[in-house]
Design a protein around this motif. Sequence first.
Motif, short mmCIF file in Angstrom:
data_model
loop_
_atom_site.label_atom_id
_atom_site.label_comp_id
_atom_site.label_asym_id
_atom_site.label_seq_id
_atom_site.Cartn_x
_atom_site.Cartn_y
_atom_site.Cartn_z
N PRO A 93 1.01 -1.24 0.02
CA PRO A 93 -0.03 0.01 0.05
C PRO A 93 0.95 1.28 -0.10
O PRO A 93 1.95 1.32 0.74
N ALA A 94 0.37 2.31 -0.67
CA ALA A 94 1.07 3.64 -0.80
C ALA A 94 0.96 4.27 0.59
O ALA A 94 1.82 5.23 1.23
N VAL A 95 -0.36 4.12 1.27
CA VAL A 95 -0.77 4.74 2.52
C VAL A 95 -1.34 3.90 3.43
O VAL A 95 -2.08 2.94 2.93
N ASN A 96 -1.05 4.14 4.62
CA ASN A 96 -2.04 3.45 5.61
C ASN A 96 -2.47 4.58 6.71
O ASN A 96 -1.51 5.47 7.30
N GLN A 97 -3.50 4.60 6.66
CA GLN A 97 -4.21 5.68 7.50
C GLN A 97 -4.53 5.10 8.65
O GLN A 97 -5.46 4.25 8.80
N ILE A 98 -4.12 5.49 9.89
CA ILE A 98 -4.66 4.89 11.24
C ILE A 98 -4.75 6.19 12.23
O ILE A 98 -4.44 7.38 12.14
N GLU A 99 -5.37 5.71 13.38
CA GLU A 99 -5.54 6.76 14.49
C GLU A 99 -4.33 6.98 15.09
O GLU A 99 -3.40 5.95 15.37
N LEU A 100 -4.06 8.13 14.87
CA LEU A 100 -2.69 8.79 15.75
C LEU A 100 -2.69 9.89 16.32
O LEU A 100 -2.94 10.88 15.31
N HIS A 101 -2.51 10.10 17.45
CA HIS A 101 -2.55 11.60 18.03
C HIS A 101 -1.45 11.44 19.25
O HIS A 101 -1.06 10.33 19.61
N PRO A 102 -1.19 12.62 19.77
CA PRO A 102 -0.24 12.46 20.99
C PRO A 102 -0.52 11.61 21.97
O PRO A 102 0.73 11.12 22.46
N CYS A 151 3.16 0.26 14.55
CA CYS A 151 2.61 0.36 13.43
C CYS A 151 3.17 1.47 12.32
O CYS A 151 3.47 1.19 11.19
N ALA A 152 3.53 2.48 12.80
CA ALA A 152 4.09 3.75 12.22
C ALA A 152 5.64 3.08 11.88
O ALA A 152 6.22 3.48 10.76
N ALA A 153 6.29 2.46 12.63
CA ALA A 153 7.77 1.89 12.31
C ALA A 153 7.56 0.88 11.20
O ALA A 153 8.32 0.88 10.28
N ILE A 204 5.70 2.92 3.35
CA ILE A 204 4.19 3.17 3.24
C ILE A 204 3.98 4.63 4.05
O ILE A 204 4.71 4.65 5.27
N VAL A 205 3.26 5.49 3.59
CA VAL A 205 3.00 6.68 4.25
C VAL A 205 2.16 6.63 5.45
O VAL A 205 0.88 5.87 5.06
N THR A 206 2.59 6.76 6.79
CA THR A 206 1.61 7.11 7.96
C THR A 206 0.55 8.11 7.69
O THR A 206 1.17 9.42 7.71
N GLN A 207 -0.67 8.22 7.53
CA GLN A 207 -1.56 9.17 7.70
C GLN A 207 -2.34 9.19 9.10
O GLN A 207 -2.98 8.17 9.05
N SER A 208 -2.34 10.01 9.62
CA SER A 208 -3.06 10.36 11.00
C SER A 208 -4.39 10.62 10.94
O SER A 208 -4.81 11.83 10.41
N TRP A 209 -5.48 9.67 11.35
CA TRP A 209 -6.87 10.29 11.71
C TRP A 209 -7.12 10.68 12.98
O TRP A 209 -6.32 10.04 13.92
N SER A 210 -8.24 11.30 13.34
CA SER A 210 -8.29 11.90 14.75
C SER A 210 -6.93 12.54 15.10
O SER A 210 -6.56 12.28 16.47
N PRO A 211 -5.97 13.44 14.43
CA PRO A 211 -4.78 13.80 14.59
C PRO A 211 -4.89 14.62 15.81
O PRO A 211 -3.74 14.93 16.61
N LEU A 212 -6.06 15.19 16.34
CA LEU A 212 -6.06 16.18 17.33
C LEU A 212 -6.59 15.45 18.61
O LEU A 212 -6.97 16.13 19.73
N GLY A 213 -6.82 14.05 18.54
CA GLY A 213 -7.51 13.51 19.86
C GLY A 213 -8.91 13.73 20.04
O GLY A 213 -9.26 13.97 21.20
#
Length: 264
Positions: A148-157, A164-166, A173-182
């Motif tokens: 995959p080119a991208v894996n969009q996952i829940e990721l916030h501080p 998974c990001a590693a 694979i580019v990690t794309q953050s959803w709910s990035p603001l928690g």
Amino acid sequence: MTNLTLNDGRTMPQLGLGTYQIPDAQVATIVRAGLGVGFRLVDTAAIYHNERGVGEGMRNDDAFLTTKLWNDRHTDAAAALDESLALLGRDAVDLYLIHWPVPAVDDYVDAWQSLIKLRDAGKARSIGVSNFMPEHLDRIIEATGVTPAVNQIELHPTFQQRDCAAYNADHGIVTQSWSPLGQGETLRDERIVGIADRIGATPAQVIIAWHLAKGYSVIPKTGNVDRLASNFAAQEVTLSADDVAAIDAMDEANGRMGPDPTNF
């Protein structure tokens, strides 16, 4: 605007506009305003039920467009994408993602094979996944030889999914953050507020700047037109190494806010 290079050779804006929970009747206004302040990536999904409005907001604009295959269409991806394209008013999307692996049903390898065909047919210029854990990624890559080119996952501080990001980074694979603001909760955290006050930024800008500094793509959502310009301006916010480290230290093992991909 920084672009990230995908493993298929195409580029994707690092910062984008999320549209989750923005109603179809309102999303066109938000999208037009977001494009007006400079956003060049818009993210939607079939399950958001706002693809028609997103398409209306992007009419005559060639910004990068992402949509997603919902869980009940894993064996019917070609027809599902055709339905999305009709609503969006497009011949193709820039990125098509499998929204969740749904391992209990176990059709996600078939879905991935279908997305490869859709990419080859030109209906999805790039393909990827969302909410896939390393074990799910291993299976689709082993089965098809296509990463995959991208894996969009829940990721916030407070939920950084470092394993998974590693994995994503190791496989290009580019990690794309959803709910990035928690989901807004992290904006009130005193550690974030302290950094924001010290550098003269908003808490949202600090968190977005952290995602960007980590090399992630990030798609903050707002239904507030006035906040769009502020979120976009996060690209101008520079965090020190100490600031990044302080936010890194906020990670919590039980910080997940959304569903668990292993049993959703």
